[in-house]
Write a protein that holds these residues in place. Structure first.
Motif, short mmCIF file in Angstrom:
data_model
loop_
_atom_site.label_atom_id
_atom_site.label_comp_id
_atom_site.label_asym_id
_atom_site.label_seq_id
_atom_site.Cartn_x
_atom_site.Cartn_y
_atom_site.Cartn_z
N ARG A 210 4.31 -2.34 1.25
CA ARG A 210 3.19 -2.41 0.29
C ARG A 210 3.11 -1.08 -0.45
NH1 ARG A 210 2.67 -6.32 3.42
NH2 ARG A 210 0.90 -7.69 3.77
N LEU B 162 2.04 -7.97 -4.25
CA LEU B 162 2.21 -6.89 -3.26
C LEU B 162 3.40 -7.10 -2.33
CD1 LEU B 162 -1.54 -6.28 -2.34
CD2 LEU B 162 -0.09 -4.89 -3.85
N TYR C 7 -2.59 -11.51 -4.95
CA TYR C 7 -2.16 -11.15 -3.60
C TYR C 7 -2.50 -12.29 -2.64
CZ TYR C 7 -7.11 -10.12 -2.74
OH TYR C 7 -8.49 -10.22 -2.61
#
Ligand code: ING
Length: 303
Positions: A20, A49, A95
């Motif tokens: 990440r 991400l 995400y």
């Protein structure tokens, strides 16, 4: 004129073992470029991400959960929120969301809208989940969104932000006219979305050459038919063996493409979006109050 400088921050592939933190470095670099170009807002793709893990069969729950964010912001993503505040640039980010609600663990394909102060303005959870729930070993890759995510439970909200009416949808949502219309009925002037769209569709290989055409067809239609700007941002390129389309773009209320990416990697393009261009479409040809006939549309909301 209500000019908004919108940056589309297309991402190239994210590898399965890219942290990440490493991805956030790429996102911040794109945001710094956008700030240099005077952007008010930067739009990142869906599930930005991590690699798009619904393309893989994952039967270990802990491994599946490792692809999700338990909080937003969180330490890995905080540098992006800090950059937004420092640079005074808002952003959209997709995400995978792990939430504990109604006493149980829930997983959503989520997007947030963040203001120039780095604060979250709103959240959307993907409603149209493509794909299937059971493994298809014969396919070159999977689409297990129906297995890994629940259908979003937040509706299609529209927020007053960035001087206009802003809404969000995610990827497959853009193929469904209802997604745009529900936001159009709330006066949306700017709809933001990210997508992960493979070139090859194992269920319909005859459409493989039409991926880019269908991508823009649906967003241009949605924009024009609802008098709104539409911004679509890809995660593109060959990611863990899956080739995905790029063609991130900004579409005006006229339906015209005003800006488009031309590579399959990390690429920033900037569009000057005058939100007032929505007005003529919303008050004339698509004046819903004057011309819509909902008394004849009942079938649309029947199951
Ligand atoms: N992906 C694809 C999309 O809707 C897809 C799935 C591809 C559907 C090609 C139809 C044709 O763009 C996601 N993540 O929704």
């Amino acid at each position: 004129a209500r000019i908004l400088n919108v940056g589309i921050a297309q991402l190239g592939p994210i590898s399965r073992n890219e942290s990440r933190q490493d991805v956030v470095v790429r996102l911040v670099a794109l945001m710094e470029d956008a700030a240099r170009m005077g952007c008010d807002l930067v739009v990142y793709p869906e599930a930005a991400l991590t690699a798009f893990f619904p393309h893989w069969w994952i039967d270990d729950e802990d491994e599946l959960d490792s692809w999700f964010e338990r909080a937003m912001p969180n330490p890995a993503v905080q540098p992006l929120f800090d950059a937004a505040r420092r640079l005074k640039v808002g952003f959209h980010l997709g995400y995978a969301e792990l939430a504990f609600e109604d006493g149980r663990k829930r997983r959503f394909n989520t997007a947030i809208l963040v203001g120039k102060d780095g604060e979250i303005i709103g959240k959307y959870r993907k409603i149209h989940l493509p794909g299937y729930t059971d493994r298809r070993p014969g396919d070159p890759f999977q689409n297990l969104e129906k297995r890994y995510f629940e259908v979003g439970n937040l509706g299609f909200p529209v927020w007053h932000a960035f001087g206009g009416r802003v809404g969000m949808m995610i990827c497959n949502d853009r193929r469904w006219p209802e997604s745009y219309r529900v936001m159009g009925l709330q006066g949306a002037e700017l709809i933001l979305l990210g997508y992960n769209t493979p070139v090859h569709n194992p269920a319909m290989p005859e459409t493989d050459d039409l991926g880019n055409f269908h991508n823009q067809l649906v967003m241009q239609s949605g924009a024009y038919q609802n008098g709104t700007w539409v911004v679509g941002v890809a995660r593109a390129g060959v990611e863990e063996g899956v080739d995905q389309i790029g063609q991130s773009c900004v579409i005006a209320p006229s339906g015209e493409v005003v800006v488009q990416c031309t590579t399959l990697g990390d690429e920033l393009q900037v569009a000057r979006c005058d939100l007032d261009l929505c007005n003529s479409y919303k008050t004339s040809i698509f004046n819903f109050a004057k011309h819509r006939r909902p008394e004849h549309y009942g079938l649309i909301v029947e199951r």
